[in-house]
Scaffold this active site. Structure first.
Site, PDB file in Angstrom:
ATOM      1  CG  ASN A  10      -1.883   1.156   1.256  1.00  0.00           C
ATOM      2  OD1 ASN A  10      -1.844   2.036   0.400  1.00  0.00           O
ATOM      3  ND2 ASN A  10      -2.758   1.161   2.237  1.00  0.00           N
ATOM      4  CE  LYS A  17      -0.390   2.579   6.842  1.00  0.00           C
ATOM      5  NZ  LYS A  17      -1.809   2.743   7.275  1.00  0.00           N
ATOM      6  CG  HIS A 159     -12.810   3.005   3.170  1.00  0.00           C
ATOM      7  ND1 HIS A 159     -13.433   3.986   3.910  1.00  0.00           N
ATOM      8  CD2 HIS A 159     -11.492   3.341   3.129  1.00  0.00           C
ATOM      9  CE1 HIS A 159     -12.534   4.883   4.301  1.00  0.00           C
ATOM     10  NE2 HIS A 159     -11.342   4.505   3.837  1.00  0.00           N
ATOM     11  CG  HIS A 187     -13.738   1.493   6.911  1.00  0.00           C
ATOM     12  ND1 HIS A 187     -12.995   0.358   6.668  1.00  0.00           N
ATOM     13  CD2 HIS A 187     -12.836   2.503   7.025  1.00  0.00           C
ATOM     14  CE1 HIS A 187     -11.709   0.670   6.635  1.00  0.00           C
ATOM     15  NE2 HIS A 187     -11.589   1.980   6.847  1.00  0.00           N
ATOM     16  N   GLY A 191     -10.044   7.924   7.776  1.00  0.00           N
ATOM     17  CA  GLY A 191     -11.028   7.989   6.705  1.00  0.00           C
ATOM     18  C   GLY A 191     -12.226   7.169   7.135  1.00  0.00           C
ATOM     19  NE  ARG A 263      -5.301   6.295  20.360  1.00  0.00           N
ATOM     20  CZ  ARG A 263      -4.250   5.735  19.780  1.00  0.00           C
ATOM     21  NH1 ARG A 263      -3.782   4.579  20.242  1.00  0.00           N
ATOM     22  NH2 ARG A 263      -3.648   6.307  18.750  1.00  0.00           N
ATOM     23  CG  ASN A 313      -9.526  -0.143  18.734  1.00  0.00           C
ATOM     24  OD1 ASN A 313      -9.306  -1.173  19.359  1.00  0.00           O
ATOM     25  ND2 ASN A 313      -9.037   0.071  17.531  1.00  0.00           N
ATOM     26  CD  GLU A 363      -8.923  -1.584   4.136  1.00  0.00           C
ATOM     27  OE1 GLU A 363      -9.254  -0.975   3.096  1.00  0.00           O
ATOM     28  OE2 GLU A 363      -8.475  -1.022   5.155  1.00  0.00           O
TER      29      GLU A 363
END
Length: 378
Positions: A10, A17, A159, A187, A191, A263, A313, A363
């Site tokens: 990616n 990645k 996505h 999702h 994004g 967070r 999360n 993914e």
């Protein structure tokens, strides 16, 4: 029996990645992330250097079956996993105006990877593919038809790899065929996108011609009045490029609160920061609007699934996004929602018909399996 290995890449504008997987078992053998490519002071001046570094960290590249590349935009022509050759790459380069932030860096990664691994098939897997066959009423914008046709303007959706994977995993979790289920998939990451899926086929999704439309995101505005663009051009003397950059990079939760990490946003809210509270409220309000709209689009809904970093999360987001609609058959169980489990799980009460699920997305595995399916078919 020969081991099957697929490398998934990616490639972003300044990041890379990668993950080495066994598609059959789903096992990840290695992964990594290279940041700040091409930035001042970075040890990686370009994607060539970044990929060479990545490959040096990996073993087993001489045993690869395929390399799968995530490509955000496939336009109208690319909606299946596609083996990459010079002709395909040329056509993808022509699509760059549809995704100028995403497709050019993906193409740079593809070109370098093909050079470094010339004897392995390289396969493009498109974020837009799952939504290619949206019903015309959902895919069509109400603008002049000839203009839309000339410039390929329609709702493409993004996505898609995640939405398809999560909807299939949700069906497996519930022990029912995906073709029997009507689902909403949320999702939610930096994004964010929503989809309505009937019998395994998407019937609507929140992102459009670009990934800017729809939900409020980390740095993207999501839906706005299109008139804002003309207004800013005239009154603020902003160029289209400046406005586009603002809406993509300095809007959303970041634009409202100065912070995009949920967070940290929660900490700011608990400390009494009113801007953080407003950003959160706007994010939730837009999310609830889309859930309500998709309940209406589907008519009957069997499952609502949360996925990606925030969806998997942030218990407060899941609770607040679905608070109130018990009359519509949806209710989050507070105790289940707060449990720290990491895998697929149900967080709704048992006595109402709509299952609310948390389904971790993967993914990279989906891309690896798509890449493998093409090479095996050939």
């Amino acid at each position: 029996m020969t081991e099957t290995l697929v490398l998934v890449i990616n490639s972003g504008s300044s990041s890379l990645k990668y993950q080495l997987l066994q598609p059959d078992s789903g096992e990840s053998l290695a992964d990594g992330n290279v940041e700040q490519i091409g930035e001042q002071g970075s040890e990686f001046p370009d994607h060539d250097a970044a990929l060479r570094h990545a490959f040096a960290q990996l073993g087993g590249l001489d045993r690869l079956t395929a390399v799968g590349h995530r490509v955000v935009h496939g336009g109208q022509d690319f909606y299946r996993p596609t083996v990459l050759d010079d002709a395909v790459i040329g056509k993808l380069r022509e699509l760059s105006p549809l995704a100028p932030l995403h497709n050019p860096p993906a193409l740079r990664g593809i070109e370098v990877a093909r050079k470094l691994l010339p004897d392995v098939p390289h396969v493009a897997v498109f974020d837009t593919a799952f939504f290619h066959d949206l019903p015309p009423a959902a895919a069509t914008y109400a603008i002049e038809r000839e203009l839309a046709e000339r410039w390929q303007i329609r709702r493409y959706g993004f996505h898609g790899t995640s939405h398809q994977y999560v909807s299939e995993q949700a069906a497996a979790f519930l022990g029912r065929p995906v073709r029997e289920l009507n689902q909403i998939v949320l999702h939610l990451g930096n994004g964010a996108s929503a989809s309505a899926i009937a019998g395994g086929r998407p019937v609507d999704t929140s992102m459009g011609l670009t990934p800017l439309e729809g939900l409020v995101m980390g740095t993207r505005s999501g839906d706005i009045d299109p008139g804002i663009i003309g207004y800013l051009c005239r009154e603020a003397n902003m160029s289209v490029d400046e406005i586009e950059s603002t809406l993509n990079h300095r809007s959303g939760v970041l634009g409202l609160a100065g912070e995009r990490d949920f967070r940290r946003l929660r900490e700011m809210i608990e400390s009494g920061d009113s801007s953080a509270q407003l950003a959160y409220d706007v994010f939730i309000h837009r999310l609830r609007k889309y859930v309500g709209a998709y309940l209406a689009v589907l008519g009957r809904t069997d499952a609502v699934s949360f996925t990606a970093g925030i969806g998997e999360n942030a218990a407060s987001v899941r609770r607040d996004a679905l608070s109130g609609p018990a009359a519509l058959g949806i209710e989050v169980d507070e105790q289940r929602n707060l449990e720290p489990a990491r895998g697929a799980r149900r967080i709704s009460t048992d006595h109402l018909p709509v299952a609310v699920l948390v389904i971790p997305t993967n993914e990279e595995l989906a891309i690896a399996r798509d890449a493998l399916s093409v090479t095996q078919a050939g």
